[in-house]
Design an enzyme around this catalytic site. Sequence first.
Site, mmCIF file in Angstrom:
data_model
loop_
_atom_site.group_PDB
_atom_site.id
_atom_site.type_symbol
_atom_site.label_atom_id
_atom_site.label_comp_id
_atom_site.label_asym_id
_atom_site.label_seq_id
_atom_site.Cartn_x
_atom_site.Cartn_y
_atom_site.Cartn_z
ATOM 1 C CB THR A 1 -0.905 0.008 1.245
ATOM 2 O OG1 THR A 1 -1.658 -1.201 1.273
ATOM 3 C CG2 THR A 1 -1.862 1.194 1.213
ATOM 4 C CE LYS B 1 -4.497 -2.327 1.459
ATOM 5 N NZ LYS B 1 -5.205 -3.299 2.313
ATOM 6 C CE LYS C 1 1.596 2.597 5.103
ATOM 7 N NZ LYS C 1 1.197 1.747 3.935
#
Length: 293
Positions: A93, A169, A238
């Site tokens: 990711t 995602k 994150k």
Amino acid sequence: MKVGFIGLGAMGRGMAQQLLEAEHDVTVWNRSPEAAEALAEQGAKIAKKPADAARCEVLVSMLADDQAAHQVLVESKAIEAMKKGSVHVNMATVSVAFARGMAALHERLGVGYVAAPVLGRPDVAASGKLNIIAAGEPSQIERVRPVLDAMGQAVWPLGASPERANVAKIAANFMLASAIESMAEASTLTRAYGIEASDFLDIVTNTLFASPAYQGYGKMIAEARFEPAGFTMRLGHKDVGLALSAGDEQNVALPLGSAVRDRLLDALANGDGEKDWSGLAEVAARQAHLDKR
């Protein structure tokens, strides 16, 4: 197929194991050798450095973030070591900007590039039941289809631009974070009135929100089971940050994302960065001072 696999963390270990079980010829590399050695016992070859793992038909990488991917794949010159015509499947990711940069680098080097981030936790990866979001040239996706099929139960193509898979995602993880935060806040509210989180969450996850995400994370919240982490607060912070950055680029406001990021930042500030992000329930309870009531 001859497959190189870089990044044997909580997700990568199970994914590489699935490739071995599907009888692919797998060469692995990991920063810490223990995970690679465990897979070697199951038939994997161990690369001495990332570039050695990259000299295969297909390179699969599963690294934590932009920085780790840049260090391991670019600074080490692993991508430059790939053979002309081979394909790199990046399952991490990463940010939209990093995804675009990687696509451009691979094009300059004459190497295929497919972005293929996944939906699923480590137990799902270990059982080969991941959902894989894939974007890149259709011919390249089809070329690596045997590798993807070994690791997942379904592949969801999103077009030729690799960053599309990464945006999808990031958006999916933003939705998960929001769902966890809503359960954290709602169960804190019920606890303040003497209703156990387990009783409340049992109701809503079997009626209004009867879906795997709500049921799985709801159970963790109800049991206050935040360790070991399947997905850490640090990674959640994150990813929500990546969603906000992607929104900034296209002038898309994500006000809920800002609130969830602040909750995750509170967890980091309190030393809970390595707990599962379902631990947002602890943040909500702490801010409501439930322990003092």
